[in-house]
Design an enzyme around this catalytic site. Sequence first.
Site, mmCIF file in Angstrom:
data_model
loop_
_atom_site.group_PDB
_atom_site.id
_atom_site.type_symbol
_atom_site.label_atom_id
_atom_site.label_comp_id
_atom_site.label_asym_id
_atom_site.label_seq_id
_atom_site.Cartn_x
_atom_site.Cartn_y
_atom_site.Cartn_z
ATOM 1 N N HIS A 1 0.827 -1.208 0.000
ATOM 2 C CA HIS A 1 0.000 0.000 0.000
ATOM 3 C C HIS A 1 0.859 1.256 0.000
ATOM 4 O O HIS A 1 1.245 1.749 1.066
ATOM 5 C CB HIS A 1 -0.901 -0.008 1.238
ATOM 6 C CG HIS A 1 -1.773 -1.219 1.333
ATOM 7 N ND1 HIS A 1 -1.303 -2.442 1.741
ATOM 8 C CD2 HIS A 1 -3.096 -1.379 1.071
ATOM 9 C CE1 HIS A 1 -2.303 -3.322 1.723
ATOM 10 N NE2 HIS A 1 -3.401 -2.707 1.324
ATOM 11 N N HIS B 1 -4.019 3.217 -3.341
ATOM 12 C CA HIS B 1 -4.253 2.669 -2.002
ATOM 13 C C HIS B 1 -3.495 1.360 -1.763
ATOM 14 O O HIS B 1 -2.729 1.255 -0.807
ATOM 15 C CB HIS B 1 -5.744 2.444 -1.743
ATOM 16 C CG HIS B 1 -5.988 1.525 -0.577
ATOM 17 N ND1 HIS B 1 -5.999 1.957 0.721
ATOM 18 C CD2 HIS B 1 -6.162 0.166 -0.529
ATOM 19 C CE1 HIS B 1 -6.172 0.921 1.525
ATOM 20 N NE2 HIS B 1 -6.283 -0.168 0.789
ATOM 21 N N GLU C 1 -17.736 -3.364 24.897
ATOM 22 C CA GLU C 1 -16.917 -4.562 25.053
ATOM 23 C C GLU C 1 -15.709 -4.567 24.118
ATOM 24 O O GLU C 1 -14.607 -4.962 24.493
ATOM 25 C CB GLU C 1 -17.759 -5.824 24.806
ATOM 26 C CG GLU C 1 -18.891 -6.045 25.797
ATOM 27 C CD GLU C 1 -20.149 -5.250 25.456
ATOM 28 O OE1 GLU C 1 -20.175 -4.578 24.396
ATOM 29 O OE2 GLU C 1 -21.111 -5.299 26.253
ATOM 30 N N HIS D 1 -28.627 -14.599 25.487
ATOM 31 C CA HIS D 1 -27.564 -14.409 26.471
ATOM 32 C C HIS D 1 -26.829 -15.707 26.807
ATOM 33 O O HIS D 1 -25.883 -15.685 27.586
ATOM 34 C CB HIS D 1 -28.150 -13.806 27.759
ATOM 35 C CG HIS D 1 -28.424 -12.338 27.649
ATOM 36 N ND1 HIS D 1 -29.118 -11.800 26.597
ATOM 37 C CD2 HIS D 1 -28.068 -11.300 28.449
ATOM 38 C CE1 HIS D 1 -29.191 -10.474 26.771
ATOM 39 N NE2 HIS D 1 -28.562 -10.157 27.879
HETATM 40 C C1 LIG Z 1 -11.595 -4.391 10.002
HETATM 41 C C2 LIG Z 1 -11.058 -4.233 8.622
HETATM 42 N N1 LIG Z 1 -11.906 -4.269 7.569
HETATM 43 C C3 LIG Z 1 -11.442 -4.174 6.315
HETATM 44 C C4 LIG Z 1 -10.105 -4.050 6.067
HETATM 45 C C5 LIG Z 1 -9.578 -4.011 4.639
HETATM 46 N N2 LIG Z 1 -9.122 -2.626 4.347
HETATM 47 C C6 LIG Z 1 -7.844 -2.282 4.386
HETATM 48 S S1 LIG Z 1 -7.614 -0.653 4.145
HETATM 49 C C7 LIG Z 1 -9.263 -0.388 3.961
HETATM 50 C C8 LIG Z 1 -9.840 0.985 3.789
HETATM 51 C C9 LIG Z 1 -8.939 1.920 3.117
HETATM 52 O O1 LIG Z 1 -9.339 3.238 3.343
HETATM 53 P P1 LIG Z 1 -8.569 4.155 4.369
HETATM 54 O O2 LIG Z 1 -8.706 3.600 5.716
HETATM 55 O O3 LIG Z 1 -9.049 5.531 4.171
HETATM 56 O O4 LIG Z 1 -7.051 4.045 3.950
HETATM 57 P P2 LIG Z 1 -6.349 4.747 2.716
HETATM 58 O O5 LIG Z 1 -7.102 4.370 1.486
HETATM 59 O O6 LIG Z 1 -6.396 6.193 2.990
HETATM 60 O O7 LIG Z 1 -4.977 4.185 2.710
HETATM 61 C C10 LIG Z 1 -9.965 -1.583 4.079
HETATM 62 C C11 LIG Z 1 -11.424 -1.707 3.923
HETATM 63 C C12 LIG Z 1 -9.248 -4.010 7.183
HETATM 64 N N3 LIG Z 1 -7.937 -3.904 7.050
HETATM 65 N N4 LIG Z 1 -9.747 -4.076 8.437
#
Ligand SMILES: Cc1ncc(C[n+]2csc(CCOP(=O)(O)OP(=O)(O)O)c2C)c(N)n1
Length: 658
Positions: free
Chosen positions: A20, A250, A400, A462
């Site tokens: 990334h 990304h 939690e 529960h």
């Molecule tokens: C709990 C979770 N859900 C999904 C992902 C997969 N994932 C990695 S980055 C991302 C989103 C990317 O957007 P952002 O957080 O704005 O990062 P940027 O594009 O700015 O690097 C997702 C959905 C993850 N790492 N963790």
Amino acid sequence: MANAIRALAMDAVEQAKSGHPGLPMGAADVATVLFTRFLKFDPADPAWPDRDRFVLSAGHGSMLVYALLHLLGYEAMTIEQIKRFRKLGSMTPGHPEHGHTPGVETTTGPLGQGLANAVGMAIAERHLAAEFGDIVDHHTFVLASDGDLMEGVSQEAIALAGHLKLSKLIVLFDDNGITIDGELSLADSVDQVKRFEAAGWTAVRIDGHDPDAIARAIEKAKSSTRPSLIACRTTIGFGAPTKAGTEKTHGSPLGADEIAGAREKLCWTAPAFEIPPDVRALWRAAGQRSAALHRAWNERLAALPTARRGEFERRIGAKVDDEKLTAAVRAVKGKLAAAPKEMATRAASEFALEALVPAIPDLIGGSADLTGSNNTKPKGMTVLSAADYGGRFIHYGVREHGMASAMNGMALHGGIIPYSGTFLVFSDYCRPAIRLAALMGQRVIHVMTHDSIGLGEDGPTHQPVEHLAALRAIPNLLVLRPCDAVETVECWQIAIEHATGPSLLALTRQNLPQLRHGLDATNRCAAGAYEVAAAEGEARVDAQVSLFASGSEVAIAMAARKLLTERGIRTRAVSVPCFELFLARPPAERQTIIGPAPVKVAVEAAVRQGWDAIIGSEGAFVGMSTFGSSAPYKDLYQHFGITAEAVAAAALGKLQEN
Ligand SMILES: Cc1ncc(C[n+]2csc(CCOP(=O)(O)OP(=O)(O)O)c2C)c(N)n1
């Protein structure tokens, strides 16, 4: 200097053919200002207890951290490691892993976790400062992305941090408006500044590519009386000529042409993986910035009275005071031997905590709004609040997930053994954090009460049924299910001594008889399983039936043993408080405990999954295969057929088959 981060990130991702680049390139200016002007750290001692913590909550941007560690002079992070980004055995795994890479404060990747861990770190800092004074005085910085702030756990974390007025927690939000699917506006229109303000934070919006604006905002945040959000407007993939500002940067390599274009745009002429000497010199100098602070801290520590210093070093070194622990456990066992108690294991847990909490100052307790039900607050334990960080019990609120994640942060910070409570069925709400505690090998202790249909009237919503099996499936997590008050204190001892991973105590709401009598100095639960009652008759004659059970069902197994014995069937009973410890024993020892009886029956008020490791696929199982129901618990045990009679009948049926 920021361009050095950008270059390393795009080159490493290109070489790995995965990763990334967008976040490191976009957040490079923010990180450069933070690390070269503010962050207190020492590359020569990544574990310096009073370093500022930096958490990259958006773990996918791992190359940002690796580039920083390399440029600042962390010895282990060589350029070779950067070149081996995402390769087997490298120090540069896809997402940052604590314990694997020196300088990485927590394992991140599951979005939202890092932010919630940081809240725990900031709590730990305040608590230890209240206890030890100015040798604990540092900030916790977080770099969080859109994804971090969309995750539900972030709401729990920021609400808790705002409530506790954790003024030394500063979140830098990489406000780039881009996620994997494209524009953030596809899915989200929250005003984050207002959201954080509503939770009691100070919050500002700045240009994340303007070093002076970044510095001014951090300066201001450091003097705030509340936690601070700095929303840094950035361009994802900053510098990439055609892809910057889009989701294309990304999570995939930019490609050779785009990288060449970026080099031109950023005026970065050095070849891949090379840092010009003048730039490297600036970064190395930044790495030395806190050396004098570190020396001064060493002197402050050395000037402490010996006992105080020793206690701080013991705490931060995660060494439990064995003598005090052993004495506390023995005292509890002594009382139980003198006056056996019929009580719920949740109450037995409180009984144990009454001795353990005063003896082990490392313990910080809590509950997610179920204090009276979880029995996690023994008498005399004071509350940790914004008015008194020296308290030792945290009212986490109905949060939690945030609680479990903050507990990880406290353990990671060091000096604290966090324990806390909720109902076992809500372990699902904690699971992502429990999994990470297991992955990171952190000592956190989850007290999970109301551990079966035995909770009764609250009904199937529960009543955990699949949770024990699901938790036992997590590697490196000890799931402890004691059968009486004696086993409960033994399980507490195991959890406190288990320094290399989390533990979970599954405890009952309903009363249970005390099955262990007399004073037993050894911790029998430590073997994971042991014979609580041998078969009657001559010892050299093998039992015909072995009954296995955990927790509340051990008493049922004992009653079934009695029924079978009355019919002349030699029957033994084995308590299995912890699968993981039992399965880790040498095979011969396991075989001895399992025994040669041709008939094996297990009883647990939960699903069968996992028990075949002990009773084999031919063994009989008495337990649950559906969800529970709402009724008084004794009626439920009858209704679902989890009774001594049913266990005896299952054993008889198997004997006939044989
Ligand atoms: C709990 C979770 N859900 C999904 C992902 C997969 N994932 C990695 S980055 C991302 C989103 C990317 O957007 P952002 O957080 O704005 O990062 P940027 O594009 O700015 O690097 C997702 C959905 C993850 N790492 N963790």
